[in-house]
Design a protein around this motif. Structure first.
Motif, mmCIF file in Angstrom:
data_model
loop_
_atom_site.group_PDB
_atom_site.id
_atom_site.type_symbol
_atom_site.label_atom_id
_atom_site.label_comp_id
_atom_site.label_asym_id
_atom_site.label_seq_id
_atom_site.Cartn_x
_atom_site.Cartn_y
_atom_site.Cartn_z
ATOM 1 N N PRO A 174 -42.698 46.617 25.808
ATOM 2 C CA PRO A 174 -44.130 46.612 26.104
ATOM 3 C C PRO A 174 -44.642 45.272 26.616
ATOM 4 C CG PRO A 174 -43.778 46.521 23.735
ATOM 5 C CD PRO A 174 -42.433 46.767 24.363
ATOM 6 N N GLU A 175 -43.894 44.195 26.380
ATOM 7 C CA GLU A 175 -44.320 42.889 26.867
ATOM 8 C C GLU A 175 -44.008 42.691 28.353
ATOM 9 O OE1 GLU A 175 -46.197 41.088 24.985
ATOM 10 O OE2 GLU A 175 -45.908 42.548 23.378
ATOM 11 N N LYS A 176 -43.184 43.576 28.911
ATOM 12 C CA LYS A 176 -42.836 43.484 30.323
ATOM 13 C C LYS A 176 -43.387 44.656 31.138
ATOM 14 C CE LYS A 176 -38.508 41.072 29.256
ATOM 15 N NZ LYS A 176 -37.022 41.145 29.333
ATOM 16 N N TYR A 177 -43.741 45.712 30.445
ATOM 17 C CA TYR A 177 -44.220 46.947 31.082
ATOM 18 C C TYR A 177 -45.736 47.001 30.925
ATOM 19 C CZ TYR A 177 -44.609 52.065 31.718
ATOM 20 O OH TYR A 177 -44.939 53.341 32.135
ATOM 21 N N HIS A 178 -46.457 47.003 32.038
ATOM 22 C CA HIS A 178 -47.921 46.946 31.974
ATOM 23 C C HIS A 178 -48.551 48.110 32.733
ATOM 24 C CE1 HIS A 178 -47.513 43.043 30.140
ATOM 25 N NE2 HIS A 178 -46.820 42.607 31.164
ATOM 26 N N PRO A 179 -48.402 49.335 32.189
ATOM 27 C CA PRO A 179 -49.026 50.479 32.863
ATOM 28 C C PRO A 179 -50.536 50.411 32.779
ATOM 29 C CG PRO A 179 -48.219 51.134 30.705
ATOM 30 C CD PRO A 179 -47.748 49.722 30.934
ATOM 31 N N ILE A 180 -51.200 51.070 33.713
ATOM 32 C CA ILE A 180 -52.647 51.197 33.645
ATOM 33 C C ILE A 180 -52.998 52.599 33.173
ATOM 34 C CG2 ILE A 180 -53.026 49.479 35.439
ATOM 35 C CD1 ILE A 180 -53.691 51.831 37.349
ATOM 36 N N THR A 190 -56.291 48.416 31.530
ATOM 37 C CA THR A 190 -54.941 47.896 31.343
ATOM 38 C C THR A 190 -54.499 48.178 29.906
ATOM 39 O OG1 THR A 190 -55.715 45.703 30.668
ATOM 40 C CG2 THR A 190 -55.359 46.064 33.029
ATOM 41 N N THR A 191 -53.250 47.890 29.619
ATOM 42 C CA THR A 191 -52.698 48.186 28.287
ATOM 43 C C THR A 191 -52.104 46.941 27.641
ATOM 44 O OG1 THR A 191 -50.645 48.879 29.373
ATOM 45 C CG2 THR A 191 -52.208 50.607 28.819
#
Length: 210
Positions: A174-180, A190-191
């Motif tokens: 989750p620290e590298k994956y930033h889905p909207i 943002t998430t």
């Protein structure tokens, strides 16, 4: 306040549902037609529905105004294959371009500056820039009214951007994956604001509540 949602016009039902069930992940879906070629369009009535087999569900609506079926619906119904891409912050603007009502013979992904590459199993191509892509085959398409179809798809292959997948824990970092996420109308979110909660054992909870 008690709302008789069944008594409301469909447009008002949509506004209520889409403004309360938020945020929603966005499925940027690619399909293929022998007649019109590659098509790419975003849908936010979407989520994962289970495993064994892994299943995605998408609510496909018609074109606003004309009431005609979107190319995505037509193509999935005809071929039974599609690719679901998750949309991260880097892909947001291109996703928005893909939402334009282009003529059927124009490839939205190309117009948005995205790169289509061959999928591993299904015929529709996938977007190379997407953080995650799920190749899917249709399980069922349910017409809940002439303007809305719910499609269930079985995931037959998954593609993940290099560096996102933790091979030991089998999850996406989750620290590298930033889905909207889609909120309502023109609003997105943002998430990045994560927080953690641990579900306590019942005995622990009961002791704490005394």
């Amino acid at each position: 306040m008690d709302i008789d949602i069944q008594a409301l016009p469909p447009a008002d039902q949509y506004r209520l549902l889409s403004s309360t069930v938020v945020p929603r992940p966005i499925a940027l879906i690619s399909t293929y037609s022998e007649e019109t070629g590659h098509n790419t369009a975003p849908f936010s009535f979407f989520n994962v529905m289970g495993e064994a087999p892994p299943v995605m569900a998408i609510g496909l609506e018609d074109k606003r105004g004309s009431g005609a079926l979107k190319d995505t619906t037509i193509n999935i119904r005809a071929t039974g294959e599609f690719v679901v891409h998750l949309v991260d912050e880097a892909l947001a603007q291109a996703m928005n371009v893909c939402a334009i009502d282009f003529p059927s013979d124009i490839c939205e992904a190309t117009a948005a500056g995205l790169t289509l590459v061959p999928s591993s199993i299904v015929q529709p191509q996938r977007i190379a820039e997407a953080p995650v892509a799920f190749e899917c085959r249709k399980i069922a398409m349910i017409e809940i009214n002439p303007h809305r179809h719910i499609t269930l798809g079985e995931v037959v292959r998954m593609h993940v951007r290099e560096g996102l997948f933790d091979a030991d824990l089998k999850y996406i970092d989750p620290e590298k994956y930033h889905p909207i996420g889609r909120m309502f109308g023109r609003l997105y979110t943002t998430t990045r604001g994560h927080f953690e909660m641990v579900v306590p054992e019942y005995d622990v909870w009961r002791e704490r509540e005394r």
